[in-house]
Motif scaffolding. Structure first.
Motif, PDB file in Angstrom:
ATOM      1  N   MET A 171       0.846  -1.191   0.000  1.00  0.00           N
ATOM      2  CA  MET A 171       0.000   0.000   0.000  1.00  0.00           C
ATOM      3  C   MET A 171       0.882   1.242   0.000  1.00  0.00           C
ATOM      4  N   HIS A 172       0.460   2.251  -0.747  1.00  0.00           N
ATOM      5  CA  HIS A 172       1.197   3.515  -0.781  1.00  0.00           C
ATOM      6  C   HIS A 172       0.235   4.632  -1.145  1.00  0.00           C
ATOM      7  N   SER A 173       0.652   5.848  -0.927  1.00  0.00           N
ATOM      8  CA  SER A 173      -0.184   6.984  -1.309  1.00  0.00           C
ATOM      9  C   SER A 173      -0.366   7.014  -2.821  1.00  0.00           C
ATOM     10  N   GLU A 174      -1.440   7.625  -3.243  1.00  0.00           N
ATOM     11  CA  GLU A 174      -1.704   7.766  -4.673  1.00  0.00           C
ATOM     12  C   GLU A 174      -0.731   8.738  -5.329  1.00  0.00           C
ATOM     13  N   LYS A 175      -0.135   9.607  -4.512  1.00  0.00           N
ATOM     14  CA  LYS A 175       0.671  10.692  -5.077  1.00  0.00           C
ATOM     15  C   LYS A 175       1.805  11.073  -4.135  1.00  0.00           C
TER      16      LYS A 175
END
Length: 351
Positions: A277-281
């Motif tokens: 999981m990671h940030s979209e931006k």
């Protein structure tokens, strides 16, 4: 006719000797159980969190310890999670532990050597020369968790902890108790320009072999820490001595260890289900603005995504809209979505 003295008979002596040995064994079992139960002590987080210190062989700086922290679910369970923090960090995310407890997991975390609760006065914070150094505490923590009646363990890591756990799973796929890997914004690459990444970092890596204690600036602004802590513009309360807003300098040895590990996991085959999981931006704010609290301002999420896509195995990648670097410290609507996605994934893999 003389009376038979039973106490002097061989059979009585053997029986009595057996009873004494049996009673002594029972006493040892009782005492070992008593002392084992006393190994945990109340943790700095309170609220049912416990901790105990793990001792290891001395290293190049001297005495070494790590700390395991736990919070048990309301009912007995065979499921557990072992969480490993990131760089310039330690475990303080009580809400995350409680979310796992609510879902029937006993929660465990490690403060690695030279971080957080495990830091000793003679040590350099965050200092490492090879990520294999952390295998000792991960191995020991997994043994403890298994001994405490758990046979389905989710290994989890944030940022540098995500890199450490990913690499650990590459080489420890044979542990039957580990049933999944969850990484939260893993540190799969340096967030730098092309020349710095392709020329600068390899040069420092080479120098780090011979000059591991030479220091270089960490490169992060104070914005991220200020966005988190309640004393500044955040909602979280933690020890700023253990997780300062400005991380200061790092050793060449640390850069070398991280870069070698990043290269080592490229195209890795991972034998358990993995959730990345990671940030979209990613954001690169020069002044304080909305990017600080709604993007990853530490790592380049494109690097995370690209590396995760190249893993071999059952890998799920979920970008999170408006997530920050540590996704579980994002604004409440965002982190609620993080937990929703995480536990949905765990359900899908029959955890």
């Amino acid at each position: 006719m003389s009376k038979l003295n039973l106490k002097e008979s061989p059979s009585f002596a053997l029986t009595n000797n057996w009873r004494m040995k049996n009673n002594f064994l029972l006493l040892l079992i009782f005492l070992s159980g008593f002392f084992f139960s006393q190994e945990y002590s109340p943790d700095i987080l309170g609220k049912g969190f416990e901790q105990k210190t793990l001792n290891f062989h001395n290293d190049y700086e001297g005495k070494v310890t790590a700390t395991i922290i736990r919070k048990k679910a309301a009912s007995p369970t065979h499921k557990a999670v072992l969480y490993i923090h990131g760089f310039n960090d330690y475990f303080f995310q009580a809400e995350m532990a409680e979310k796992f407890n609510e879902k029937g997991f006993d929660f465990y975390a490690l403060d690695l050597r030279k971080y957080g609760r495990s830091y000793l006065p003679h040590q350099t914070f965050n200092n490492v020369r090879n990520l294999d150094e952390y295998n000792a505490e991960i191995d020991e923590a997994l043994k403890i968790i298994a001994a405490e009646n758990h046979n389905r363990i989710l290994l989890a890591g944030h940022s540098t902890g995500g890199l450490i756990t990913t690499r650990y799973m590459k080489y420890h796929a044979g542990n039957p108790n580990i049933a999944g890997l969850w990484v939260n914004s893993p540190f799969y690459d340096f967030n730098m320009g092309f020349l710095a990444k392709k020329i600068g970092i390899p040069i420092i890596r080479g120098l780090g072999k011979h000059y591991p204690d030479t220091k270089i600036g960490g490169g992060f602004s104070t914005f991220y820490g200020e966005s988190l802590h309640i004393n500044f513009k955040g909602e979280w309360n933690y020890d700023l001595k253990l997780k300062p807003n400005a991380n200061g300098k790092v050793n060449f040895g640390f850069i070398r260890a991280i870069h070698r590990a990043q290269k080592d996991i490229r195209n890795a085959e991972l034998k358990v289900p993995v959730l990345v999981m990671h940030s979209e931006k990613s954001g690169y704010p020069k002044v304080w603005n909305e990017e600080v609290t709604s993007t990853d301002i530490i790592l380049n999420v494109k690097d995370i995504h690209k590396n995760a896509e190249n893993f071999k195995g059952n890998v799920t990648i979920i970008p999170v809209k408006s997530g920050i670097h540590d996704l579980v410290l994002s604004k409440k609507p965002v982190r609620d979505k993080v937990y929703e996605e995480l536990f949905s994934w765990l359900q899908k893999i029959d955890f």
